[in-house]
Design an enzyme around this catalytic site. Structure first.
Site, PDB file in Angstrom:
ATOM      1  N   ASP A  69       0.826  -1.122  -0.006  1.00 35.76           N
ATOM      2  CA  ASP A  69       0.063   0.059  -0.076  1.00 35.76           C
ATOM      3  C   ASP A  69       0.882   1.233   0.034  1.00 35.76           C
ATOM      4  OD1 ASP A  69      -2.428   1.272   0.203  1.00 35.76           O
ATOM      5  OD2 ASP A  69      -2.537   1.323   2.270  1.00 35.76           O
ATOM      6  N   GLY A 167      -6.924   8.622   7.823  1.00 37.19           N
ATOM      7  CA  GLY A 167      -7.039   9.096   9.250  1.00 37.19           C
ATOM      8  C   GLY A 167      -8.442   9.293   9.832  1.00 37.19           C
ATOM      9  N   HIS A 196      -9.546   4.968  -1.456  1.00 39.71           N
ATOM     10  CA  HIS A 196      -8.482   5.271  -0.247  1.00 39.71           C
ATOM     11  C   HIS A 196      -9.405   5.816   0.738  1.00 39.71           C
ATOM     12  CE1 HIS A 196      -4.702   3.461  -1.421  1.00 39.71           C
ATOM     13  NE2 HIS A 196      -5.175   3.376  -2.531  1.00 39.71           N
ATOM     14  N   SER A 199     -12.354   4.660   5.865  1.00 38.93           N
ATOM     15  CA  SER A 199     -12.989   4.448   7.124  1.00 38.93           C
ATOM     16  C   SER A 199     -14.131   5.400   7.690  1.00 38.93           C
ATOM     17  CB  SER A 199     -11.743   4.339   8.450  1.00 38.93           C
ATOM     18  OG  SER A 199     -10.933   3.363   8.119  1.00 38.93           O
ATOM     19  N   ASN A 239      -9.799   0.643   0.890  1.00 37.48           N
ATOM     20  CA  ASN A 239      -8.603   0.533   1.910  1.00 37.48           C
ATOM     21  C   ASN A 239      -9.254   0.957   3.211  1.00 37.48           C
ATOM     22  OD1 ASN A 239      -7.427   0.198  -0.322  1.00 37.48           O
ATOM     23  ND2 ASN A 239      -5.594   1.467   0.158  1.00 37.48           N
ATOM     24  N   ASP A 241      -7.808   1.210   7.089  1.00 31.19           N
ATOM     25  CA  ASP A 241      -6.715   1.223   8.275  1.00 31.19           C
ATOM     26  C   ASP A 241      -7.444   1.679   9.667  1.00 31.19           C
ATOM     27  OD1 ASP A 241      -4.256   0.700   9.651  1.00 31.19           O
ATOM     28  OD2 ASP A 241      -3.663   2.693   8.782  1.00 31.19           O
ATOM     29  N   THR A 242      -7.817   3.035   9.469  1.00 32.04           N
ATOM     30  CA  THR A 242      -8.141   3.730  10.670  1.00 32.04           C
ATOM     31  C   THR A 242      -9.159   2.906  11.639  1.00 32.04           C
ATOM     32  OG1 THR A 242      -7.871   5.768   9.686  1.00 32.04           O
ATOM     33  CG2 THR A 242      -9.194   6.049  11.436  1.00 32.04           C
TER      34      THR A 242
END
Ligand code: TD4
Ligand code: CA
Ligand code: ZN
Length: 293
Positions: A69, A167, A196, A199, A239, A241-242
């Site tokens: 990534d 974020g 991207h 979240s 994607n 992550d957060t």
């Protein structure tokens, strides 16, 4: 032609996050992309992380791929190709158009003969609130430029900028994505599009973290209905992550606060892993990838 579901790419930095993704994938019968960034590689080591993910992929009866990534240069991409990654992202979005094309082409020429697919990024993932029309045009992905970029690079997937950012603080006011732009890109670009910064920063996780001492005032993500709409407009990879970070830390905070006598890391990290797993399962439902493996 557009699929009615998207596959999630979940960032991992350690064993617990990987277990969360692989257990969720098995329970949901969902394909999953495990993503590592250059800073994850700095943290965990390329050999440690890639072998963990390969072990997981071999152990589960589900298609699980290993993806770089935000690869920042040719060197990290080439190390990951050699380490057996199934796909790589080269993020040349900080370069000018011609520079981004040249770098992406070079990566495609390295990766394609080895059967590794390539994601590139055009436009920048930055908040667009309080920006002028001209400023937005300079940040968000231009549909005609995207078509030319894909044609000239032969890239396999394209990350687009339509108003999301990385974020936990994506918007100060109302969450807004440029769906018209996404539609226009989809009409001109016929490879999978990637979202991207997707979240949702769920209120219940923020409340849980806050209850146990976190300070996350003003955190805001992408509403789930926006994600569904983006999928219907052609987003094929998403994607995350957060939301995993938030689920993990909220649970660690809760256990440390409630069980001051606990000192077995497994009793702290195990429930944190389970919390991430529940988030991943929720994403698989939302993205429609459950049952697709
Ligand atoms: O690509 N990603 C994940 C980016 C993680 C970058 O962090 P490090 O460099 O510190 O590893 C996303 O698009 C995730 O979006 P999200 O909305 O979950 O932040
Ligand atoms: Ca970028
Ligand atoms: Zn990203």
């Amino acid at each position: 032609m557009d699929k009615e579901y998207a596959v999630g790419a979940y960032n991992i930095n350690n064993l617990e996050a990987l277990l969360a993704v692989s257990e969720a994938a098995v329970e949901e019968k969902s394909p999953a992309i495990v993503a590592v960034t250059p800073s994850a590689i700095k943290y965990g080591g390329l050999a440690y992380l890639s072998n963990l993910v390969k072990t997981a992929a071999e152990s589960v009866p589900i298609p699980m791929s290993l993806h770089l990534d935000h690869g920042e240069d040719f060197e990290v991409v080439s190390k990951c190709v050699s380490a057996g990654f199934t796909s790589v992202m080269i993020d040349g979005s900080h370069l000018d158009f011609e520079g981004n094309i040249a770098l992406t082409r070079k990566v495609v020429e390295l990766a394609h003969p080895k059967g590794v697919s390539v994601e590139a990024e055009l436009g920048r993932l930055a908040g667009v609130e309080e920006k002028t029309v001209e400023e937005k045009e300079a940040i968000l992905t231009d549909p005609a430029a995207a078509a030319e970029f894909v044609k000239r690079t032969s890239v396999d997937a394209l990350a687009v900028a339509v108003g999301t950012s990385h974020g936990a603080y994506k918007f100060k006011g109302e969450a807004k994505l440029d769906f018209e732009r996404l539609k226009a890109i989809r009409e001109k670009v016929h490879i999978p599009l990637v979202l991207h910064g997707a979240s949702s920063v769920p209120a219940w996780i923020i409340e849980k973290a806050t209850k146990y001492g976190a300070e996350l005032g003003g955190a805001k993500g992408i509403p789930e209905e926006h994600i569904k709409k983006a999928i219907s407009l052609g987003i094929a990879k998403i994607n995350i992550d957060t939301d995993l970070r938030l689920a993990f830390t909220a649970t660690v905070r809760k256990i440390l606060a409630n069980s001051p006598k606990e000192y077995d890391p497994r009793k702290i990290l195990g429930p944190a892993k389970d919390a991430m797993k529940e988030v991943v399962k929720g994403k698989m439902h939302l993205f429609g990838s459950s049952g697709k493996a």
